[in-house]
Scaffold this active site. Sequence first.
Site, PDB file in Angstrom:
ATOM      1  N   SER A   1      -4.245   8.615  -0.761  1.00 43.30           N
ATOM      2  CA  SER A   1      -3.802   8.662   0.549  1.00 43.30           C
ATOM      3  C   SER A   1      -4.685   7.620   1.236  1.00 43.30           C
ATOM      4  CB  SER A   1      -4.391  10.202   0.913  1.00 43.30           C
ATOM      5  OG  SER A   1      -4.328  10.325   2.271  1.00 43.30           O
ATOM      6  N   ARG A   2      -3.937   6.727   1.930  1.00 42.79           N
ATOM      7  CA  ARG A   2      -4.505   5.690   2.778  1.00 42.79           C
ATOM      8  C   ARG A   2      -5.368   6.115   3.940  1.00 42.79           C
ATOM      9  NH1 ARG A   2       0.741   2.902   1.694  1.00 42.79           N
ATOM     10  NH2 ARG A   2       0.295   2.551  -0.633  1.00 42.79           N
ATOM     11  N   VAL A   3      -5.524   7.350   4.180  1.00 46.50           N
ATOM     12  CA  VAL A   3      -6.176   7.735   5.324  1.00 46.50           C
ATOM     13  C   VAL A   3      -7.347   8.501   4.852  1.00 46.50           C
ATOM     14  CG1 VAL A   3      -6.233   9.654   7.066  1.00 46.50           C
ATOM     15  CG2 VAL A   3      -4.323   8.273   6.859  1.00 46.50           C
TER      16      VAL A   3
ATOM     17  N   THR B   1       5.024   4.339   3.504  1.00 46.45           N
ATOM     18  CA  THR B   1       4.207   5.426   3.743  1.00 46.45           C
ATOM     19  C   THR B   1       2.828   4.966   3.677  1.00 46.45           C
ATOM     20  OG1 THR B   1       4.682   6.039   1.550  1.00 46.45           O
ATOM     21  CG2 THR B   1       5.973   7.275   3.079  1.00 46.45           C
ATOM     22  N   ASP B   2       1.868   5.968   3.956  1.00 46.23           N
ATOM     23  CA  ASP B   2       0.583   5.832   3.848  1.00 46.23           C
ATOM     24  C   ASP B   2       0.055   6.316   2.889  1.00 46.23           C
ATOM     25  OD1 ASP B   2       0.603   4.877   6.663  1.00 46.23           O
ATOM     26  OD2 ASP B   2       0.747   7.182   7.052  1.00 46.23           O
TER      27      ASP B   2
END
Length: 509
Positions: A365-367, A339-340
């Site tokens: 949250s990698r975004v 997951t991101d």
Amino acid sequence: MKIDISEITGILKQEISQYESKLDVVKVGRVVEVGDGIARIYGLEGAQANEMLLFENDTIGEVFNLEEDSLAAVIYGDYTKVREGSDVRSTGRLMSVPVGDEVIGRIITPLGQPLDGGPTISPKNIRLLESDAPGIAGRQPVRQPVQTGLKSIDAMIPIGRGQRELIIGDRKTGKTAIALDTIINQKGKDIICVYVAIGQKDSTIAEVVDILKRHGTMEYTVVIAASAADSAPMQYIAPYAGCAIAEHFMYDKHRDTLCIYDDLSKHAVAYRQLSLLLRRPAGREAYPGDIFYLHSRLLERSAKLSDKLGAGSLTALPIVETLEGQVSAYIPTNIISITDGQIYLQRDLFHAGVRPAIDVGVSVSRVGGDAQVQAMKKVAARLRLDLAAYYELLDFARLGTELDAASQRRLERGKRMVELLKQPQFSPLSVGEEVITILAGSSGLLDDIAVEATSRFATDLLGWLNQKHPDLAAEINKTGKLSDELATKITERVAEFKAIYQQTHEGMK
Ligand SMILES: Nc1ncnc2c1ncn2[C@@H]1O[C@H](COP(=O)(O)OP(=O)(O)OP(=O)(O)O)[C@@H](O)[C@H]1O
Ligand SMILES: [Mg+2]
């Protein structure tokens, strides 16, 4: 009555000339062994992997193991009705599920059969359960937010359209609650939601459905349920069915969609059971070797499509249950790596009343900020700093270290920020309201309000603002921007409300 022989022979001749035998060729095999939802079948040499099979009395099966002179299939539905020696027909089709507007508002099994007592769903539009994820060229970066309506998530762990964000935590730490609030917050917005319940108790699923109905979310939501009472194969295909339904809206209708898989730990257990029954070799924790592929091929199907493909999106919120906070167990680590980012819920926080019980330190949250509107990005940076400083100082304070005045102030600020981020269930906020709340905290205006009164104060503040100055939140909601003038205006209003509040509420300090 006179019989006209020539007429009769005429009709007979015509019939004979038009006679053609309608031969329907189907490949039929025979069940040689059946038990525990698995059937061993002889005589279907041409069958493909994942092909749908029909047993007598229309029970559905799927080809799993292709072996030299026989094959093993799983049985969906009631396998006790399939007997040894009975016939099996191959269909030449792969497993699929009905999709489209028809399924919206429905509660269905992974095969599309209604569970809500409603009419049967016609398989007019169907989609394969398994399909390839879009490639790099078919995607674009994740930029638009999915607002959860939860202050702490939207501010610190923002979720973007097309992202995969894991919700992970021990049992009863509010995992499902976050997912449900997110669905509720999509009311009146443009996202189609799919909630997949895997391996949960029927009563829990009924509760979730009740909540979704009560909050009027069924206009844009589909529930797919494979409960703990359903067979392992049924639980195994449930998330793929949910994904296929969302994909239809993403690819064919260019819509934004949200898919919740609740939860993938139980999904992995169902697949393990299936694999052991199929006598596939077992690996770590008795899971089969392809357990990583099980979840990666599901979650890779989430995407933000390129403009050329219509710019639809599929956001996935998989849920994973941990045991005693063990995030380093096999399945959690697998899914964390796919997951991101993850929202980590901590039992201690939950019991201390910090709800949602998000552990800010290990949740990411990698975004990140890319998926936030400018106004939120502006206030969130400060919030994160305030909280980080607070947690750092908290350790010192626990050791009994004497703190200087500045550190003491930061500690007090942090305590209020934690209070401010608490949020009861079923009360999602708009971005504007979230920004105002966080801004009120980080402006320092709440520093002299008693810690235990902060949460209450924030709620009352929003109530007052919504009545007297609804334009403030509305402007942020509309433009997504927070100019310096607007920020000043907001802090002025907060100060004004605080003065009124302090007069009417004694004991606030
Ligand atoms: N923000 C919140 N405020 C107050 N109560 C909450 C909040 N979030 C969850 N709860 C309550 O906590 C309980 C557990 O929540 P929930 O069922 O969402 O947890 P879960 O982690 O999904 O549990 P399970 O392991 O059973 O799936 C529920 O009774 C729910 O109402
Ligand atoms: Mg749950």
